[in-house]
Design an enzyme around this catalytic site. Structure first.
Site, short mmCIF file in Angstrom:
data_model
loop_
_atom_site.label_atom_id
_atom_site.label_comp_id
_atom_site.label_asym_id
_atom_site.label_seq_id
_atom_site.Cartn_x
_atom_site.Cartn_y
_atom_site.Cartn_z
N GLY A 12 -11.39 6.60 -2.75
CA GLY A 12 -11.34 7.32 -1.39
C GLY A 12 -11.83 8.75 -1.53
N ASN A 13 -11.34 9.41 -2.87
CA ASN A 13 -11.86 10.55 -3.15
C ASN A 13 -13.25 10.85 -3.29
OD1 ASN A 13 -11.97 9.32 -5.73
ND2 ASN A 13 -11.76 11.24 -6.73
N LYS A 130 0.01 -3.95 5.34
CA LYS A 130 -0.85 -2.77 5.32
C LYS A 130 -0.63 -2.00 6.50
CE LYS A 130 -4.52 -0.54 3.45
NZ LYS A 130 -4.28 0.32 2.48
N LYS A 215 -10.12 -3.00 -1.50
CA LYS A 215 -11.39 -3.05 -2.10
C LYS A 215 -11.50 -3.12 -3.39
CE LYS A 215 -11.87 1.34 -4.19
NZ LYS A 215 -10.55 1.64 -4.67
N LYS A 277 -6.05 -2.13 -8.92
CA LYS A 277 -7.17 -1.86 -9.95
C LYS A 277 -6.90 -2.89 -11.39
CE LYS A 277 -7.41 2.87 -8.25
NZ LYS A 277 -7.96 2.58 -7.01
#
Ligand code: ADP
Ligand code: MG
Length: 318
Positions: A12-13, A130, A215, A277
């Site tokens: 996101g960053n 979510k 993602k 991740k």
């Protein structure tokens, strides 16, 4: 030229920093800085495929839909996800082409609206977790639950919010065309926001479904389906750590999936952020690839083994 295929998952960053206002200008400035970093990887000879998150962007599109619902018909979540792929894909195309122009690199950049097949039997559909979109009062939430069948939960005293399922990706439907474009040496942006979740019907057709795919999970699936060599997960921390944020914090530099599994059981990774991740990186390493989790700003150094956390199967570790 190394000609290896590298799938980069942008956190996101890379698009919006925490606490920044989500103006187009702010987002384009961040995307431009991110593309300057990615352009270095292209110069190193990698074939690049880019995926990215879309949390704040799809959140704002949903909010626009919700606020304007008396004026313009509301679009379903799968359509909002598609819109966010277009919005972010456009910014990356523009910024990346401009960076490549400055470097004299003649490659085109294309984004693919990407659908991802999920199973309607996925257990996530029985337990939506979510949170997405705007906060509502209890009264408004009751009305949405009745009218639209949404599931809404109270979110830490901030109000009521819609929750949707987060199923696992089974197959990237556009993987074939993405592979063809990569073979033609194009830079491809795909699977933005985890992709648009669709389910396959018995007659072989697909329909969009109201869900959000993580993602990091889709990035792993796409990397496997196109036969990428490296899965590079770029985020806002420079390593995976154990005892993160606590006394005894230690950066992991080289680690195997079984070691990560042991750390997971010991509770070192947060569910909604680092754990997906770790899962994606471990799964990709188990299928024979190299995974790296590192800071966006150190992507080039991490690919040279000088920074970040490298995840590989034990046999490749020597
Ligand atoms: P992204 O947008 O890149 O997916 P996330 O916020 O989802 O970013 O995930 C990155 C965050 O994971 C870091 O900012 C960090 O706060 C958090 N995190 C949780 N556990 C760990 C850990 N063990 N090591 C490193 N970071 C961790
Ligand atoms: Mg995340």
């Amino acid at each position: 030229m190394n000609n290896r295929t590298l799938l980069v998952a942008l956190g996101g960053n890379a698009i919006l920093q925490p606490k920044q206002e989500a103006t187009f200008e702010n987002q384009l400035a961040n995307v431009t800085a991110s593309c300057r970093i990615l352009a270095k990887l292209i110069r190193m000879g990698y074939r690049l495929i880019i995926t990215h998150g879309n949390g704040p962007q799809v959140g704002n599109i949903l909010r626009q839909n919700e606020e304007a619902r008396q004026v313009v018909p509301q679009m379903p979540l799968d359509v909002c996800s598609a819109e966010s792929q277009g919005l972010i894909g456009y910014m990356i195309q523009q910024a990346m082409r401009n960076e490549l122009e400055l470097l004299g690199i003649d490659k085109s950049v294309v984004s693919i609206v990407t659908r991802v097949e999920v199973s309607s039997d996925d257990e996530a559909f029985r337990n939506p977790t979510k949170p997405i979109g705007a906060f509502y009062s209890e009264e408004e939430a009751q009305a949405f639950m009745q009218e639209k069948g949404w599931i809404m939960k109270e979110d830490a005293n901030r109000g009521w919010r819609r929750v949707v399922p987060s199923p696992l990706p089974l197959h990237i439907i556009e993987a074939d065309v993405i592979a063809k474009l990569l073979n033609e040496d194009q830079i491809v942006i795909a699977c933005g926001g985890g992709g648009i979740p669709v389910v396959r019907k018995p007659d072989g057709t697909y329909r969009g479904i109201e869900a959000v795919i993580d993602k990091d999970h889709s990035a792993c699936k796409l990397a496997q389906e196109i036969g990428a060599d490296v899965l590079l997960i770029l985020t806002d921390v420079d390593n995976v750590y154990i005892h993160y944020g606590r006394p005894g914090q230690r950066a992991l530099t080289r680690v195997t999936p079984p070691e990560l599994e042991r750390f997971r059981r010991e509770g070192h990774f947060s569910e909604g952020s680092m754990q997906p991740k770790i899962d994606a990186a471990s799964r990709f390493a188990d299928s024979g690839g190299t995974s790296i989790i590192c800071s966006l700003h150190e992507a080039d150094l991490a690919l040279e083994g000088e920074r970040g956390t490298l995840i590989m199967k034990a046999a490749d570790h020597a």
